[in-house]
Scaffold this motif. Structure first.
Motif, mmCIF file in Angstrom:
data_model
loop_
_atom_site.group_PDB
_atom_site.id
_atom_site.type_symbol
_atom_site.label_atom_id
_atom_site.label_comp_id
_atom_site.label_asym_id
_atom_site.label_seq_id
_atom_site.Cartn_x
_atom_site.Cartn_y
_atom_site.Cartn_z
ATOM 1 N N VAL A 114 106.490 -54.512 5.800
ATOM 2 C CA VAL A 114 106.092 -54.002 7.120
ATOM 3 C C VAL A 114 104.916 -54.811 7.640
ATOM 4 N N TYR A 115 103.911 -55.059 6.791
ATOM 5 C CA TYR A 115 102.752 -55.844 7.229
ATOM 6 C C TYR A 115 103.175 -57.258 7.626
ATOM 7 N N TRP A 116 103.978 -57.897 6.785
ATOM 8 C CA TRP A 116 104.389 -59.271 7.045
ATOM 9 C C TRP A 116 105.139 -59.375 8.385
ATOM 10 N N LEU A 117 106.066 -58.445 8.620
ATOM 11 C CA LEU A 117 106.817 -58.481 9.877
ATOM 12 C C LEU A 117 105.922 -58.195 11.074
ATOM 13 N N LEU A 121 105.137 -60.595 14.228
ATOM 14 C CA LEU A 121 105.553 -60.135 15.550
ATOM 15 C C LEU A 121 104.381 -59.863 16.488
ATOM 16 N N ILE A 122 103.344 -59.179 15.989
ATOM 17 C CA ILE A 122 102.247 -58.793 16.884
ATOM 18 C C ILE A 122 100.888 -59.249 16.374
ATOM 19 N N ASN A 123 100.866 -60.064 15.336
ATOM 20 C CA ASN A 123 99.641 -60.645 14.804
ATOM 21 C C ASN A 123 98.612 -59.584 14.388
ATOM 22 N N THR A 124 99.057 -58.605 13.622
ATOM 23 C CA THR A 124 98.150 -57.577 13.113
ATOM 24 C C THR A 124 97.324 -58.147 11.969
ATOM 25 N N GLU A 125 96.127 -57.660 11.808
ATOM 26 C CA GLU A 125 95.270 -58.176 10.736
ATOM 27 C C GLU A 125 95.434 -57.341 9.470
ATOM 28 N N PHE A 126 95.193 -57.964 8.342
ATOM 29 C CA PHE A 126 95.373 -57.312 7.050
ATOM 30 C C PHE A 126 94.194 -56.385 6.749
#
Length: 158
Positions: A114-117, A121-126
Motif C-alpha cells: 500500500v505504501y509503495w503504490l 501514485l501520490i508521492n506520500t512520505e514514509f
C-alpha cells in the motif's frame, strides 16, 4: 448449502465495516487489519471458496470506501491472500505462534505494498506508524482465529 456462503459473506462485510469505522486519530494508527485477517482465515479454512478473487473484490471495495486510487488495496490484498491460498495446507499445520508470525509478515507485506503504490501514485512520505497495525494484528490473530473457527463449526460451514 446456501447458508454457508452467507456466513462467510457476513464475516467479510463485518471485516470491511471494522476496517473503515471512524476512530479518533490517536487510536486509528493502531487499527488492526481486520479484513486481511478475516480473508486469511477463510482462505486457510476454505481455499476453494475464499481466494484471490474474493480478495480482489474486497480490495476494490476498500479502494472505493477509502477514496484511494482504484487497485491499490486490491493489489495489496491479493498478494497476501495468494500466498495463503498457495500454502494453506502448511499454514493449517502450524502452531498458533507460527501462524501469528506468518500473519504478521503478511500484514507487513500488505502495508508495504500500500505504501509503495501510494508513494508512486501520490508521492506520500514514509512514516514508521504505517507498521503499528501489524503489531496489533499479531496480537489479535489467535483470538480472531479461535472465534471464527468456533462459529464455523457451530454453523457447520464447510
Amino acid at each position: 448449502m446456501p447458508g454457508n456462503n452467507t456466513f462467510i459473506y457476513i464475516c467479510i462485510i463485518v471485516g470491511l465495516i471494522l476496517q473503515i469505522i471512524p476512530m479518533p486519530p490517536q487510536i486509528d494508527i493502531y487499527r488492526p487489519d481486520w479484513l486481511l485477517m478475516i480473508l486469511c482465515y477463510w482462505s486457510m479454512a476454505l481455499p476453494n471458496r475464499v481466494s484471490v478473487g474474493v480478495a480482489a473484490i474486497c480490495g476494490l471495495t476498500l479502494d472505493i470506501l477509502y477514496g484511494t486510487a482504484l487497485g491499490v488495496h486490491c493489489f495489496a490484498l491479493t498478494i497476501p491472500i495468494f500466498i495463503v491460498s498457495a500454502n494453506y495446507q502448511r499454514l493449517r499445520n502450524q502452531s498458533m505462534l507460527q501462524q501469528a508470525f506468518t500473519i504478521m509478515v503478511l500484514s507487513l507485506l500488505y502495508h508495504l505494498i500500500v505504501y509503495w503504490l501510494q508513494y508512486w501514485l501520490i508521492n506520500t512520505e514514509f512514516r514508521w506508524r504505517f507498521f503499528w497495525p501489524t503489531a496489533v494484528t499479531i496480537v489479535l490473530w489467535p483470538w480472531l482465529f479461535w472465534l471464527l473457527r468456533k462459529f464455523r463449526r457451530k454453523f457447520r460451514v464447510s
